[in-house]
Design an enzyme around this catalytic site. Sequence first.
Site, short mmCIF file in Angstrom:
data_model
loop_
_atom_site.label_atom_id
_atom_site.label_comp_id
_atom_site.label_asym_id
_atom_site.label_seq_id
_atom_site.Cartn_x
_atom_site.Cartn_y
_atom_site.Cartn_z
N TYR A 1 20.68 -59.29 -23.43
CA TYR A 1 20.84 -59.23 -24.89
C TYR A 1 21.14 -57.79 -25.30
CZ TYR A 1 19.78 -60.38 -29.82
OH TYR A 1 19.85 -60.58 -31.17
N LYS B 1 24.50 -61.71 -24.46
CA LYS B 1 24.54 -61.96 -25.90
C LYS B 1 24.90 -60.63 -26.54
CE LYS B 1 21.72 -63.85 -29.70
NZ LYS B 1 21.47 -62.73 -30.61
#
Length: 309
Positions: free
Chosen positions: A140, A166
């Site tokens: 992330y 992400k």
Amino acid sequence: MANFELKNIKGVIPALITPFDEHEEFDENRMRKLVNHLIERGMDGLYLTGSTGEGFLMTPEERKKVVEVVIDEVHGRIPVIVHVGAISTKISIDLAKHAYATGADAISSVPPFYWKFKEENIYKYYEAVSMSTPLPMIVYNVPLAGLLGFDFICRLANIPNVKGVKYTACTHQDIYKCKDKISQDFMVYSGADEMAVSGIINEADGIIGSFYSMMPDVFKDIYQKVKSGDIAGAQKKQKIAVDIIEASLKYDYYAVIKESLRWMGVDAGYVRAPFMNLSEEEIKKVKQSFKEIKAHYQVNDIEVLNACD
């Protein structure tokens, strides 16, 4: 056991909010209703217990309970990605193993934060957490926890179970660069709600965002329009979404998301302190802002705007 391979987890994926009751306790019933609301509106997956889910305001045991309830209610209908991030590698590994045992399809994590960890600390964190289960890890990259450079993302991709990212930074050229430099099979999810069109155009496999719980119809339409080549139509919806988001950011926007769901007939509960729920006066102001957005764009096909009437 996982129901979906990561390569098949694409499309519009809400970063799921966590409903709390009036006493700030996790509300299982409200969560189950919210999950079904989003599945009925065609969402392609769910991303649990991240920042939008107020995951860092919960104990590890509370986070586990949320995961258990959501996976039980989803019952294999759509993919579930569980965010297991924590400052402690030990806690993250425990959350990852629980996600795997409960039936998650993938795990994800912010890098360890608060202390300014060195690159090697972060690498070892992802290596340990990702290798603790057979599940694919989605790194992330987000400003809140500290952005990871492109070269470092490429390095992390060498860890066997790191299979995607992400990407919530604004440097969207790195989205297609991930596909070109790492692998076409390396999954990239655009995480900036305000830049969903750009993320999809730059070859993101899917979009994951906070406001998708509040505007599932808008982001589903954006995704489908870009995929069909209607960039002008997608950009028009994106502009409306940006105006709604900016109006919401004047407050604790998780509270706005939960309040707006209540207008649409889905009681999503309350936020947990130190976030603050909206006052009656603030609710009136948010509704007025949304009414003005609806009038400005002359639209009648956006559920959250129609709910303000």
